[in-house]
Design an enzyme around this catalytic site. Sequence first.
Site, mmCIF file in Angstrom:
data_model
loop_
_atom_site.group_PDB
_atom_site.id
_atom_site.type_symbol
_atom_site.label_atom_id
_atom_site.label_comp_id
_atom_site.label_asym_id
_atom_site.label_seq_id
_atom_site.Cartn_x
_atom_site.Cartn_y
_atom_site.Cartn_z
ATOM 1 N N HIS A 1 0.809 -1.229 0.000
ATOM 2 C CA HIS A 1 0.000 0.000 0.000
ATOM 3 C C HIS A 1 0.850 1.291 0.000
ATOM 4 O O HIS A 1 1.372 1.687 -1.018
ATOM 5 C CB HIS A 1 -0.979 0.019 1.175
ATOM 6 C CG HIS A 1 -1.956 -1.117 1.207
ATOM 7 N ND1 HIS A 1 -2.771 -1.459 0.147
ATOM 8 C CD2 HIS A 1 -2.254 -1.998 2.190
ATOM 9 C CE1 HIS A 1 -3.540 -2.480 0.486
ATOM 10 N NE2 HIS A 1 -3.243 -2.834 1.708
HETATM 11 C C1 BDR Z 1 -4.734 1.808 3.556
HETATM 12 O O1 BDR Z 1 -5.426 1.607 4.785
HETATM 13 C C2 BDR Z 1 -4.543 1.705 5.856
HETATM 14 O O2 BDR Z 1 -4.830 0.739 6.833
HETATM 15 C C3 BDR Z 1 -3.155 1.589 5.285
HETATM 16 O O3 BDR Z 1 -2.233 2.332 6.065
HETATM 17 C C4 BDR Z 1 -3.298 2.134 3.896
HETATM 18 O O4 BDR Z 1 -3.101 3.529 3.868
HETATM 19 C C5 BDR Z 1 -4.917 0.558 2.715
HETATM 20 O O5 BDR Z 1 -6.261 0.341 2.449
#
Ligand code: BDR
Length: 320
Positions: A243
Amino acid sequence: MPATPIIIDCDPGIDDAIALLTAFVSPELDILGITPVAGNQPLPGTLRNALQICELGGRSDIPVHPGCDRPLLRAPLHGQFHGRNGLGNTELPPPAKSAEETGAAQFLIDTLTHAAGTGRRVTLCCLAPLTNIAVALRIRPAIAAGIARIVMMGGAYREPGNRTMTSEFNVLADPHAAHIVFSSGIPIVALALDATHQVILRPEHVADFVATSGRISEVLGALMAFWDRNQPERYGSRGGPLHDPLVIAWLLAPELFETRRARVFVETASELCMGQTIADWYNKSGLEPNADIVTRVDAPGVIGLLRDRLSRYAARGTAA
Ligand code: BDR
Ligand code: CA
């Protein structure tokens, strides 16, 4: 080439922490400030974690401005996969560094107004619910002229959601803020789950990163190990999608990413589909595209880039 001025808006968060650590050792990026927001944790947690990660990365010089402590309209929603403290239960020393007095929205307004005046426009790296950005834009819409682009992690287009059937966490946590940002006319590069699910950090990558990242290796190993979702049926192997670090990777090596322009809409009315991001791939709306959506990622290239950056901590000794 002069360094790109950036502000990192985040909610650390394991993957936010890895994104910050990557940015800290990238001289191509001039980090003007960090603006934690409520997201993976309530604000006190994301703020503390941001300060701790600055110290871990030896970047206590970067100002950290506390952001909004809740979404614009909806009830707070917090992360699911980051442990009790947001950093995979890894305990870091209490931060010696303090947050700035100036809040995130005011910092964004001041910095971006100045940037609009000088022409040194700032790239916003958005790794979290978009509340801070939306508030600043609502207070002072003219700051748009000081923003070069927004590079954001959030949304899910052809991929299902990760928090609900339709919706990705960052957009679901503040869909009204996302709507404001997508309606702003500011150039947006959107790294949604469609992109981030192409880059799976497997246990062998974790072992390799730990072996090469010097003084941050222990913490990095703990963060990354906690990140192993162990959902091979979903991701094709052990490990998890990275991510947020993809936002930094895009800034450093955009040639590793393919994009397609489209108009993006955010669902804010239906409880079933709340926070869904819809791309108008075939221009059914007749509206101009408002985002470059990343459709394809060179995963080995991104993992190699991150490994290279994080290995720079090996050359930085033990001092913070
Ligand atoms: C996003 O959600 C958060 O939990 C992570 O840090 C990332 O930014 C992924 O869906
Ligand atoms: Ca995040």
